[in-house]
Write an enzyme that holds these catalytic residues in place. Structure first.
Site, short mmCIF file in Angstrom:
data_model
loop_
_atom_site.label_atom_id
_atom_site.label_comp_id
_atom_site.label_asym_id
_atom_site.label_seq_id
_atom_site.Cartn_x
_atom_site.Cartn_y
_atom_site.Cartn_z
N THR A 1 18.71 84.49 75.72
CA THR A 1 19.89 84.66 75.95
C THR A 1 20.07 85.57 77.09
O THR A 1 19.40 86.28 77.37
CB THR A 1 20.74 85.11 74.71
N GLU B 1 21.79 79.11 72.33
CA GLU B 1 21.57 78.93 70.77
C GLU B 1 21.66 77.35 70.48
O GLU B 1 21.38 77.20 69.19
CB GLU B 1 22.40 79.80 69.86
N LYS C 1 43.63 92.79 73.05
CA LYS C 1 44.47 92.83 71.71
C LYS C 1 45.59 93.97 72.06
O LYS C 1 45.40 95.13 72.37
CB LYS C 1 43.77 93.33 70.48
N TRP D 1 46.98 88.88 69.90
CA TRP D 1 45.81 88.48 70.93
C TRP D 1 46.36 87.77 72.04
O TRP D 1 47.27 86.93 72.00
CB TRP D 1 45.14 87.35 69.95
P1 AMP Z 1 24.97 80.79 77.30
O1 AMP Z 1 24.34 80.96 76.30
O2 AMP Z 1 24.55 81.81 78.55
O3 AMP Z 1 24.98 79.40 77.73
O4 AMP Z 1 26.48 81.33 77.14
C1 AMP Z 1 27.20 80.80 75.95
C2 AMP Z 1 28.57 81.06 76.19
O5 AMP Z 1 29.14 80.63 77.46
C3 AMP Z 1 29.48 80.69 75.04
O6 AMP Z 1 29.24 81.05 73.94
C4 AMP Z 1 30.84 80.48 75.65
O7 AMP Z 1 31.42 81.72 75.48
C5 AMP Z 1 30.71 80.39 77.20
N1 AMP Z 1 31.04 79.10 77.29
C6 AMP Z 1 30.05 77.84 77.55
N2 AMP Z 1 30.78 76.74 77.82
C7 AMP Z 1 32.07 76.90 77.80
C8 AMP Z 1 33.36 76.27 78.21
N3 AMP Z 1 33.13 74.98 78.61
N4 AMP Z 1 34.25 77.17 78.21
C9 AMP Z 1 34.49 78.33 77.82
N5 AMP Z 1 33.54 79.22 77.58
C10 AMP Z 1 32.23 78.42 77.45
#
Ligand code: AMP
Length: 539
Positions: free
Chosen positions: A182, A329, A438, A443
């Site tokens: 991650t 994940e 917040k 929110w």
């Molecule tokens: P990563 O593991 O680096 O791909 O990050 C995942 C995170 O990216 C998710 O938990 C979201 O917070 C954000 N994310 C992924 N796709 C989107 C989307 N289409 N819109 C908003 N946030 C997104």
């Protein structure tokens, strides 16, 4: 009574066999670091991939050993995607935008036995080389320099391996095939391990018509890096389906990408919104320079695709954005925003509202959201943390020593995303839980505010985050980057937002900046902004 079907293992070698048998003449195209274009066929790809599998075995790689890649998007990286898991190894893609410290931690944590490094990335590898201990370092000679002492030459290694010696590792679909860490903005990066089975099932659903709709006749260009969640699974999906694949190499600026879309007649592409915001600006500046008539859709995910961007592509350039959500994940495809027939009947503005949502879960993924009082109703208004489960969702992290509460007792993954889910099943992200604002107990969605500010014609990018407030605990602040040659004021932006938001939701401060800091995968890095403005006094 048991079913009487074969217990056929879902493995990556079966995808490789299919590609070699059915699509030998399809092409794999790479724009190299020097901008020249390399082309070869699936036949050549498959033979070279088998050579790589054999060479790795000869180097002593055993099933389950991690083989890392530190590479841009190109054909040799595709060979690694298939060659490593096809001989039982675990493909471990390293994010080349991470700090040398993080890379050192990740390589040591994963205990990588072999590392494949692009020669053009050797200077980066040098920064942590002495602190990691792979048994072999293999250099992909794409820098026009001699191979550094102590490293092996990828091309010589392939030339010396006999592809007929290839033995596919395809008897255990649950064996690890790939891993990815991650990008962790809090705490150490965590390892996610994909299995052969999870990758095959994910590939099938990505190709699905109501998924990304990828067909054999498509020409697919992943802008998303191959180190970011397996380029969203596209190399696996595309090879399975037999599409023409185009890899952009290291040149990811708008003009270079647009030229490649045009030259190679690309039909599907994918990347994070910051890439597309740049592309939209370039197209607005010169709408007729490129022929993009074949582009069927641009898959946008990783951060929220602003509604104004989706509308801008559609209305000004007749280009279709397909919004998707996922995580490291979740392999990553979790939801995709295709419009069901019920939504497709709505008027254009309502449809755009839907297309800015993250969409409905893909086949075999289930989702729910949990608020303070338990699972929230699917009413499109209640907000809660999204939980998901499915065959390509992580069930735990690799050798994780830190305490984590990411998995519920009844087997769901807690995403950390704060969402609404409406009655038709469409999910909309309102915030990352750590980015939530917040204010006086209410929110405020930073994602909705950002999307709206980016709808202002003078604005290129906007990030909204919380600043401390004595009275309200937190208040929203926005950092805004203007488009080149454009001007506006904070008051004008506030006026622009007024019709869409309650007064208390409007940002207290709007600062104009030259650039918004980004993470290693191109998302807004709000932690930096929160720190930078933590003493900001609201007027
Ligand atoms: P990563 O593991 O680096 O791909 O990050 C995942 C995170 O990216 C998710 O938990 C979201 O917070 C954000 N994310 C992924 N796709 C989107 C989307 N289409 N819109 C908003 N946030 C997104």
């Amino acid at each position: 009574m048991q079913g009487l079907m074969m217990d056929f293992q879902l493995t990556i070698p079966s995808l490789l066999r299919r590609a070699e048998q059915l699509f030998p003449n399809k092409s794999i195209v790479t724009r190299l670091p020097d901008k020249s274009v390399h082309r070869h066929s699936y036949k050549e790809f498959a033979v070279r991939t088998r050579r790589l599998a054999v060479a790795l075995k000869q180097l002593g790689v055993r099933p389950g050993d991690r083989v890392a890649t530190l590479c841009w998007n190109h054909y040799q990286h595709l060979e690694a995607y298939f060659g490593i898991p096809s001989m039982g190894g675990v493909l471990h893609t390293l994010n080349l935008r991470l700090s040398p410290d993080d890379l050192e931690y990740i390589v040591n944590h994963a205990d990588d036995q072999v590392i494949l490094v692009d020669q053009v990335l050797w200077p980066l590898f040098e920064k942590f080389r002495s602190k990691v201990h792979p048994r072999h370092v293999i250099v992909i000679p794409n820098g026009g320099q001699p191979i550094p002492a102590g490293a092996l030459n990828y091309e010589e290694l392939l030339a010396g391996a006999d592809p007929s010696q290839y033995e596919p590792y395809d008897h255990d679909e649950n064996a690890a095939a790939a891993m990815c860490y991650t990008s962790g903005t809090t705490g150490r990066p965590k390892g996610v391990v994909y299995s052969h089975r999870s990758i095959v099932l994910h590939s099938m659903v990505c190709a699905f018509v109501d998924g990304m709709g990828i067909r054999e006749a498509d020409v697919v260009l992943p802008v998303v890096p191959m180190f970011h969640v397996n380029a969203w699974g596209l190399p696996f999906t595309c090879t399975m389906v037999g599409t023409t694949q185009v890899f952009p190499g290291p040149h990811l600026d708008a003009a270079s990408l647009l030229q490649l879309f045009d030259n190679e007649k690309v039909t599907i592409t994918a990347g994070v919104p910051t890439i597309w915001l740049g592309i939209l600006n370039a197209l607005d500046a010169d709408p007729h320079k490129y022929n993009l008539s074949r582009l069927r859709h641009m898959v946008v995910g990783g951060s929220a695709a602003p509604r104004a961007m989706i509308a801008g592509f559609e209305q000004r350039h007749n280009l279709h954005v397909l919004h998707a959500w996922g995580m490291t994940e979740t392999s990553p495809l979790g939801t995709i925003c295709t419009l069901t027939s019920e939504v497709a009947q709505l008027d254009e503005e309502q449809k755009l509202d839907y297309r800015a949502k993250q969409g409905i879960p893909s086949v075999l993924v289930e989702m729910r959201a949990r608020g303070d009082e338990g699972i929230i109703p699917n009413d499109g208004v209640s907000m809660g943390e999204l939980e998901v489960r499915g065959p390509w969702i992580a069930s735990s992290y690799y050798h994780n020593d830190e305490p984590d509460n990411k998995f519920t007792d009844d087997g769901w993954f807690r995403t950390g995303d704060i969402v609404t889910i409406d009655a038709l099943g469409y999910m909309e992200i309102r915030d990352r839980s750590k980015d939530v604002i917040k204010s006086g107990g209410e929110w405020i969605s930073s994602v909705l505010l950002e999307g709206a500010i980016m709808g202002h014609p003078a604005v290129a990018e906007a990030a909204v985050f919380a600043i401390p407030s004595e009275k309200w605990m937190e208040r929203p602040m926005a950092c805004v980057v203007l488009k080149q040659g454009q001007t506006t004021t904070a008051d004008e932006i506030r006026k622009f937002l007024e019709p869409k938001f309650a007064k208390f939701q409007l940002p207290d401060a709007i600062e104009f900046v030259n650039e918004i800091p980004k993470t290693s995968v191109g998302k807004f890095k709000k932690s930096v902004l929160r720190e930078r403005y933590k003493d900001y006094k609201v007027a």
